[in-house]
Scaffold this active site. Structure first.
Site, PDB file in Angstrom:
ATOM      1  N   ARG A  51      -5.959-115.219  42.174  1.00 31.48           N
ATOM      2  CA  ARG A  51      -5.584-116.533  42.805  1.00 31.48           C
ATOM      3  C   ARG A  51      -6.039-117.844  42.513  1.00 31.48           C
ATOM      4  O   ARG A  51      -5.580-118.442  42.668  1.00 31.48           O
ATOM      5  CB  ARG A  51      -5.174-116.400  44.744  1.00 31.48           C
ATOM      6  N   LYS A 148      -8.364 -96.736  47.574  1.00 36.47           N
ATOM      7  CA  LYS A 148      -8.582 -96.561  49.152  1.00 36.47           C
ATOM      8  C   LYS A 148      -9.075 -98.185  49.823  1.00 36.47           C
ATOM      9  O   LYS A 148      -9.191 -99.031  48.827  1.00 36.47           O
ATOM     10  CB  LYS A 148      -9.111 -95.360  49.470  1.00 36.47           C
ATOM     11  N   ASP A 177     -10.591 -91.895  44.344  1.00 38.18           N
ATOM     12  CA  ASP A 177     -11.133 -92.025  45.199  1.00 38.18           C
ATOM     13  C   ASP A 177     -12.601 -91.613  44.805  1.00 38.18           C
ATOM     14  O   ASP A 177     -12.462 -90.315  44.175  1.00 38.18           O
ATOM     15  CB  ASP A 177     -10.743 -90.166  46.026  1.00 38.18           C
ATOM     16  N   HIS A 178     -13.967 -92.447  45.006  1.00 37.88           N
ATOM     17  CA  HIS A 178     -14.184 -92.593  43.659  1.00 37.88           C
ATOM     18  C   HIS A 178     -15.414 -91.599  43.831  1.00 37.88           C
ATOM     19  O   HIS A 178     -16.505 -90.813  43.254  1.00 37.88           O
ATOM     20  CB  HIS A 178     -15.416 -93.463  43.776  1.00 37.88           C
ATOM     21  N   LYS A 182     -17.936 -89.167  40.976  1.00 39.71           N
ATOM     22  CA  LYS A 182     -19.003 -88.714  40.659  1.00 39.71           C
ATOM     23  C   LYS A 182     -19.347 -87.192  40.189  1.00 39.71           C
ATOM     24  O   LYS A 182     -19.092 -85.852  40.154  1.00 39.71           O
ATOM     25  CB  LYS A 182     -20.176 -87.655  42.364  1.00 39.71           C
ATOM     26  N   GLU A 216     -25.337 -91.032  54.991  1.00 45.67           N
ATOM     27  CA  GLU A 216     -25.978 -92.992  55.073  1.00 45.67           C
ATOM     28  C   GLU A 216     -27.005 -93.582  55.735  1.00 45.67           C
ATOM     29  O   GLU A 216     -27.287 -93.459  57.026  1.00 45.67           O
ATOM     30  CB  GLU A 216     -24.237 -93.680  54.635  1.00 45.67           C
ATOM     31  N   ASP A 235     -12.848 -93.675  56.934  1.00 35.24           N
ATOM     32  CA  ASP A 235     -13.036 -94.348  56.174  1.00 35.24           C
ATOM     33  C   ASP A 235     -14.147 -93.135  55.253  1.00 35.24           C
ATOM     34  O   ASP A 235     -13.890 -93.446  54.327  1.00 35.24           O
ATOM     35  CB  ASP A 235     -14.739 -95.049  56.600  1.00 35.24           C
ATOM     36  N   HIS A 240     -13.053 -88.610  51.054  1.00 31.33           N
ATOM     37  CA  HIS A 240     -14.479 -88.231  50.672  1.00 31.33           C
ATOM     38  C   HIS A 240     -14.774 -86.739  50.676  1.00 31.33           C
ATOM     39  O   HIS A 240     -15.301 -85.658  50.097  1.00 31.33           O
ATOM     40  CB  HIS A 240     -15.355 -89.322  50.855  1.00 31.33           C
ATOM     41  N   LYS A 331     -23.260 -93.574  59.569  1.00 33.72           N
ATOM     42  CA  LYS A 331     -24.216 -94.852  59.662  1.00 33.72           C
ATOM     43  C   LYS A 331     -24.985 -94.840  59.900  1.00 33.72           C
ATOM     44  O   LYS A 331     -25.562 -94.323  60.795  1.00 33.72           O
ATOM     45  CB  LYS A 331     -23.555 -95.691  58.918  1.00 33.72           C
TER      46      LYS A 331
HETATM   47  C1  BG6 Z   1     -17.029 -96.021  50.371  1.00 36.52           C
HETATM   48  C2  BG6 Z   1     -16.829 -96.709  52.434  1.00 36.52           C
HETATM   49  O1  BG6 Z   1     -15.764 -95.608  50.784  1.00 36.52           O
HETATM   50  O2  BG6 Z   1     -17.554 -94.997  49.900  1.00 36.52           O
HETATM   51  C3  BG6 Z   1     -18.106 -96.573  52.551  1.00 36.52           C
HETATM   52  O3  BG6 Z   1     -15.826 -96.990  52.495  1.00 36.52           O
HETATM   53  C4  BG6 Z   1     -19.302 -95.567  52.210  1.00 36.52           C
HETATM   54  O4  BG6 Z   1     -17.968 -96.715  53.831  1.00 36.52           O
HETATM   55  C5  BG6 Z   1     -19.333 -95.153  50.431  1.00 36.52           C
HETATM   56  O5  BG6 Z   1     -20.449 -96.375  52.406  1.00 36.52           O
HETATM   57  C6  BG6 Z   1     -20.304 -94.589  50.126  1.00 36.52           C
HETATM   58  O6  BG6 Z   1     -20.242 -93.655  49.707  1.00 36.52           O
HETATM   59  P1  BG6 Z   1     -21.060 -93.464  48.314  1.00 36.52           P
HETATM   60  O7  BG6 Z   1     -21.109 -93.737  46.567  1.00 36.52           O
HETATM   61  O8  BG6 Z   1     -22.618 -94.425  48.363  1.00 36.52           O
HETATM   62  O9  BG6 Z   1     -21.845 -92.474  48.253  1.00 36.52           O
END
Ligand code: BG6
Length: 483
Positions: A51, A148, A177-178, A182, A216, A235, A240, A331
């Site tokens: 924007r 996401k 979904d990252h 991996k 984490e 989340d 994941h 977390k």
């Molecule tokens: C994200 C979440 O999708 O994945 C985060 O929104 C999380 O809260 C993160 O910290 C974790 O990803 P990675 O690749 O660091 O394990």
């Protein structure tokens, strides 16, 4: 061993939200690394769209700063960054109005792969999809990439799927979904389906239970506003952890093809049992010396959102009935450690009598130190009779494969290249996402209905004590959370 770089076709990748956090941290540095690896062909361009008022020259400065900050250790030789920046363009655009669309339509070429990355909130997905079509920016081969969270419950996910389906075929929609990008997550499939050794034992007859941990050390940081409306269930678990569970539990697909794989994952989600309330532990972290507690971090002293969750999950199908899956994620835990552990059953009969309680344990480490360890029982060396001991057969990918084993290709760069190649295997299909919400919604609604308050846990610990009891009740123990 030398990494192979498979070339892709020339493309125009338009990033809506091109000046946002995800673009800055992940997408742009990831593209630069692909460029350095020689994977961005001559005719490939990236068009930032957002924007704010900015021209392409200013955007190139923005991209250069993003790469300096988040580019990782691999950098190109001097001069090459300039070559990458030359591929960058910028258009100021209004997702909900007319501004910028004609300009974008002039810029985007119709004879290359056209991909549109929606790196914006889901409330803009429908507007973007509609305007891309209205301005003739798409054809049957164009792709959209959506981030996401894909909805926050089943109705909102269904509505998003419906909005996108008005303009795009499912084969054009790439839901990220990252975790699927991996390296070791893909290795799960390689280990299961590329070896004779494991698959015959991969069922409830031989497997006692499976643990999936994504721990984490970070807190909610500056994302409190988003996170407090989501919690660990929305989340992390709905996406994941669910994806990891699917890859571990699914039947072998007939081939490594997007729909064959996704069909099998969907069957797992549909076979998940309803989770009993007493099989779930929710937690919220307390303050530590250096970090505020969860409630302070999100600015709500009465927040009931969980930053930790542990649960026991059953799968009602022929392969897994009777084998529990224990999932946990949180977390501000003791260590950053993601791991899947398959604990095999005890021997039916031991010829060694008393010493029979040795089990094989297969542990697949996703991060850090990607690798696989298989615990096997051997004879303790030395004279004095037959004593048994468990030892790890340890394979660190970095040790086994050298530089390539420690491959640091980020999930995003791998997934973006898959979009350009038109390979949807590592992306979630619409029905998969909906099935995952259909399973999580009753759990979340249950907590909300009962007004459940999460247990507290110390920052830097392994999570709430109740999570230990969840397994202790089944005479099992969690693996230690260790880096
Ligand atoms: C994200 C979440 O999708 O994945 C985060 O929104 C999380 O809260 C993160 O910290 C974790 O990803 P990675 O690749 O660091 O394990």
């Amino acid at each position: 061993m030398v990494s192979r770089v498979i070339p892709v076709d020339p493309f125009d990748l338009v990033i809506f939200g091109g000046t946002g956090d995800l673009a800055r941290r992940k997408i742009l540095p990831g593209l630069f690394r692909r460029f350095c690896a020689g994977q961005m062909p001559k005719g490939a361009r990236v068009i930032g769209a957002a924007r704010g008022d900015m021209d392409s020259a200013a955007y190139r400065d923005f991209v250069a700063d993003a790469i300096a900050e988040f580019g990782g250790e691999r950098s190109c030789e001097e001069g090459t960054l300039a070559g990458f920046l030359e591929r960058m363009e910028f258009v100021t655009i209004d997702a909900r109005g007319d501004k910028g669309w004609d300009e974008l339509a002039k810029l985007v070429r119709s004879d290359v792969v056209r991909a549109y990355y929606f790196s914006v909130g889901p409330s803009l997905f429908a507007d973007l999809a509609h305007r891309l079509n209205a301005h003739g920016l798409t054809d049957a081969d164009s792709r959209i990439v959506v981030e996401k969270p894909f909805g926050r419950d089943l109705p909102s996910a269904q509505a998003l799927n419906k909005d996108l389906a008005m303009h795009f075929d499912e084969s054009q929609i790439y839901r990220i979904d990252h975790y699927l990008g991996k390296e070791t997550v893909q290795n799960l499939m390689a280990v299961r389906f590329g070896n004779m050794l494991f698959e015959p034992l991969w069922n409830s007859q031989y497997v006692d239970h499976i643990q999936i941990t994504v721990a984490e050390t970070v807190g909610v940081g500056g994302r409190g506003e988003y996170y407090d409306k989501s919690g660990a269930m929305r989340d992390m678990v709905q996406n994941h952890l669910m994806q990891l569970l699917c890859l571990i539990a699914m039947e072998p697909p007939s081939k490594f093809d997007p729909d064959a794989v996704r069909d099998e994952k969907l069957k797992v989600i549909r076979a998940l049992d309803e989770v009993q309330p007493h099989h779930i532990v929710r937690g919220q972290y307390e303050a530590s010396d250096d970090e505020p507690g969860y409630r302070e971090a999100v600015g709500d002293p009465r927040s009931r959102t969980e930053s930790y969750i542990a649960m026991k999950v059953g799968i009602s199908n022929w392969r897994w009935a009777g084998t529990p899956f224990y999932l946990r994620t949180g977390k501000m835990l003791k260590a950053r450690s993601s791991e899947i552990t398959v604990v095999f059953k005890e021997l039916n009969h031991s010829i060694f009598g008393e010493q029979s309680d040795h089990r094989n344990v297969l542990s697949i480490r996703l991060q850090p130190n990607e690798g696989i360890t298989l615990g096997v029982t051997i004879k303790e060396p030395g004279p004095g009779g037959m004593r048994l001991v468990d030892v790890p057969l340890d394979m660190s990918f970095a040790d086994a494969l050298g530089e390539d084993g420690a491959d640091q290709t980020d999930a995003y760069e791998r997934l973006i290249m898959d979009v350009i190649r038109g390979n949807q295997t590592l992306f979630m299909r619409g029905d998969e996402v909906e099935a995952a919400w259909a399973w999580t919604d009753p759990i979340i609604n249950g907590w909300e209905g009962r007004g459940e308050v999460p247990k507290t846990y110390d920052a830097g610990s392994e999570g709430p004590v109740d999570a230990v009891q969840l397994l202790a009740r089944d005479t099992r123990v969690w693996r230690k959370v260790a880096p």
